[in-house]
Design a protein around this motif. Structure first.
Motif, PDB file in Angstrom:
ATOM      1  N   ARG A   1      76.937  23.990 -13.249  1.00  0.00           N
ATOM      2  CA  ARG A   1      77.787  23.935 -12.061  1.00  0.00           C
ATOM      3  C   ARG A   1      79.155  23.367 -12.383  1.00  0.00           C
ATOM      4  O   ARG A   1      80.140  23.641 -11.664  1.00  0.00           O
TER       5      ARG A   1
ATOM      6  N   CYS B   1      78.259  30.956  -0.658  1.00  0.00           N
ATOM      7  CA  CYS B   1      78.587  29.521  -0.768  1.00  0.00           C
ATOM      8  C   CYS B   1      79.570  29.110   0.316  1.00  0.00           C
ATOM      9  O   CYS B   1      80.409  29.904   0.753  1.00  0.00           O
TER      10      CYS B   1
ATOM     11  N   HIS C   1      80.327  23.352  -2.915  1.00  0.00           N
ATOM     12  CA  HIS C   1      78.959  23.868  -2.770  1.00  0.00           C
ATOM     13  C   HIS C   1      78.706  24.903  -3.861  1.00  0.00           C
ATOM     14  O   HIS C   1      79.445  25.875  -3.994  1.00  0.00           O
ATOM     15  N   THR C   2      77.646  24.681  -4.649  1.00  0.00           N
ATOM     16  CA  THR C   2      77.286  25.575  -5.747  1.00  0.00           C
ATOM     17  C   THR C   2      75.879  26.101  -5.532  1.00  0.00           C
ATOM     18  O   THR C   2      74.976  25.355  -5.138  1.00  0.00           O
ATOM     19  N   VAL C   3      75.697  27.392  -5.824  1.00  0.00           N
ATOM     20  CA  VAL C   3      74.372  28.028  -5.795  1.00  0.00           C
ATOM     21  C   VAL C   3      74.017  28.469  -7.208  1.00  0.00           C
ATOM     22  O   VAL C   3      74.828  29.111  -7.889  1.00  0.00           O
TER      23      VAL C   3
ATOM     24  N   ARG D   1      66.059  28.884  -6.570  1.00  0.00           N
ATOM     25  CA  ARG D   1      67.430  28.730  -6.084  1.00  0.00           C
ATOM     26  C   ARG D   1      67.715  27.238  -5.904  1.00  0.00           C
ATOM     27  O   ARG D   1      66.908  26.502  -5.345  1.00  0.00           O
ATOM     28  N   TYR D   2      68.889  26.828  -6.395  1.00  0.00           N
ATOM     29  CA  TYR D   2      69.329  25.451  -6.234  1.00  0.00           C
ATOM     30  C   TYR D   2      70.656  25.465  -5.478  1.00  0.00           C
ATOM     31  O   TYR D   2      71.600  26.158  -5.877  1.00  0.00           O
ATOM     32  N   ASP D   3      70.720  24.705  -4.408  1.00  0.00           N
ATOM     33  CA  ASP D   3      71.972  24.510  -3.658  1.00  0.00           C
ATOM     34  C   ASP D   3      72.432  23.089  -3.936  1.00  0.00           C
ATOM     35  O   ASP D   3      71.760  22.112  -3.561  1.00  0.00           O
TER      36      ASP D   3
ATOM     37  N   THR E   1      80.280  28.876  -7.229  1.00  0.00           N
ATOM     38  CA  THR E   1      80.803  27.788  -6.402  1.00  0.00           C
ATOM     39  C   THR E   1      81.832  28.370  -5.445  1.00  0.00           C
ATOM     40  O   THR E   1      82.724  29.125  -5.852  1.00  0.00           O
TER      41      THR E   1
END
Length: 320
Positions: A18, A286, A299-301, A310-312, A278
């Motif tokens: 990220r 995002c 905010h990053t996905v 999936r990570y937010d 991002t």
């Protein structure tokens, strides 16, 4: 394809990534709404290159962004880090450059990566015709079919009439005939000027007002989309689609067949592939950068092709 031991085995590796897109998004944010596409893109490219070098990976840019627009480059074949490259990357420092410059919704910093040897070499191809389908339609639609037959098969797979389908298409002259075919078949469109990565994401994500993506956009975005389509359980097809005689000759000389559709698994052969984005301006993937009292919120996905995880992630970074 068997993964080699290396950075992909590190538990913290997805989260370190990220830093790359966050750096690009924050650099681009300074140019939002200033009507200077190349200046913003240049700032994002420089920030992304520095961040890639700082996270301690050896990478080669397999699919770069910039040459088609005469913009600043993270060019194809560029090496980031020292020694033999173990990672391949496809980059789009600003997906939705025009949106960023105009200050409108839907722009983000994006890149995707996979082990060395996993990404299909698209050489001088700048443009790719794409078909993106949600999980429920996987294996049910042939990209070589005419538009009407595609729509009928998609409607049957989704259990709805053709009249309720909505297809994301970039609003370009090259698509005008296809848009007419979609409408004549009874379906609707979502026409956007830019941002087919976001369009593909909407087609794959349940609850979004899009059922599929049709049409031609950038080749880097095609490989990037192939990775997150796998992570989201959907299906991606692409074929090189030159937009001019010079590109057509270069593609042919490189040995690519503009008539052949490739599945996502051919474009990216390893499950050890990661998508990272991002937000710059908010969009379907995002939320955008916000700055308040000297603190930037980003905010990053992150999507993992192997597991579908999936990570937010939200970062708060002090600004000078």
């Amino acid at each position: 394809m068997t993964s080699r031991p290396g950075p992909f085995d590190r538990a913290d590796f997805p989260f370190a990534l990220r830093l790359v897109t966050e750096a690009a998004a924050l650099a681009a944010h300074g140019w939002v709404g200033r009507s200077q596409k190349e200046a913003g893109d240049g700032a994002a490219v420089d920030a992304m290159r520095r961040a890639l070098g700082a996270i301690g990976i050896n990478a080669v840019v397999m699919i770069g962004e910039g040459e088609k627009d005469h913009a600043p480059l993270l060019y194809r074949g560029e090496r980031i880090g020292s020694g033999e490259p173990e990672i391949e990357i496809a980059v789009d420092p600003i997906e939705g450059t025009t949106n960023m410059a105009n200050g409108t919704d839907n722009s983000m910093a994006v890149f995707a990566l996979a082990p060395r040897g996993a990404m299909f070499d698209l050489g001088p191809s700048f443009y790719m015709d794409k078909l993106v389908l949600p999980a429920a339609a996987k294996g049910r639609v042939d990209p070589a079919w005419p538009v009407k037959k595609r729509l009928e098969a998609l409607a049957a797979a989704l259990g709805k009439p053709v009249s309720e389908l909505r297809i994301f298409v970039l609003n370009r002259k090259r698509h005008h005939a296809m848009i007419r075919e979609i409408h004549e078949a009874g379906a609707r469109t979502m026409l956007q000027e830019n941002g087919d990565v976001a369009g593909a994401f909407m087609a794959l994500q349940k609850g979004q007002p899009v059922d599929a993506l049709f049409g031609t956009g950038g080749s880097p975005e095609g490989v990037i989309t192939a990775i997150f389509a796998r992570a989201m359980g959907g299906e991606f097809f692409g074929r090189v689609d030159p937009q001019g005689d010079e590109e057509a000759k270069a593609v042919k000389d490189f040995g690519l067949d503009a008539g052949r559709w490739m599945a996502g698994a051919e474009l990216v052969k390893s499950d050890d592939a990661v998508f990272v984005a991002t937000g710059i301006n908010s969009g379907p993937v995002c939320r955008g950068v916000t700055i308040e009292k000297g603190i930037a919120r980003l905010h990053t996905v992150i999507l993992m092709a192997k597991t579908g995880a999936r990570y937010d992630l939200v970062s708060h970074l002090p600004q000078a």
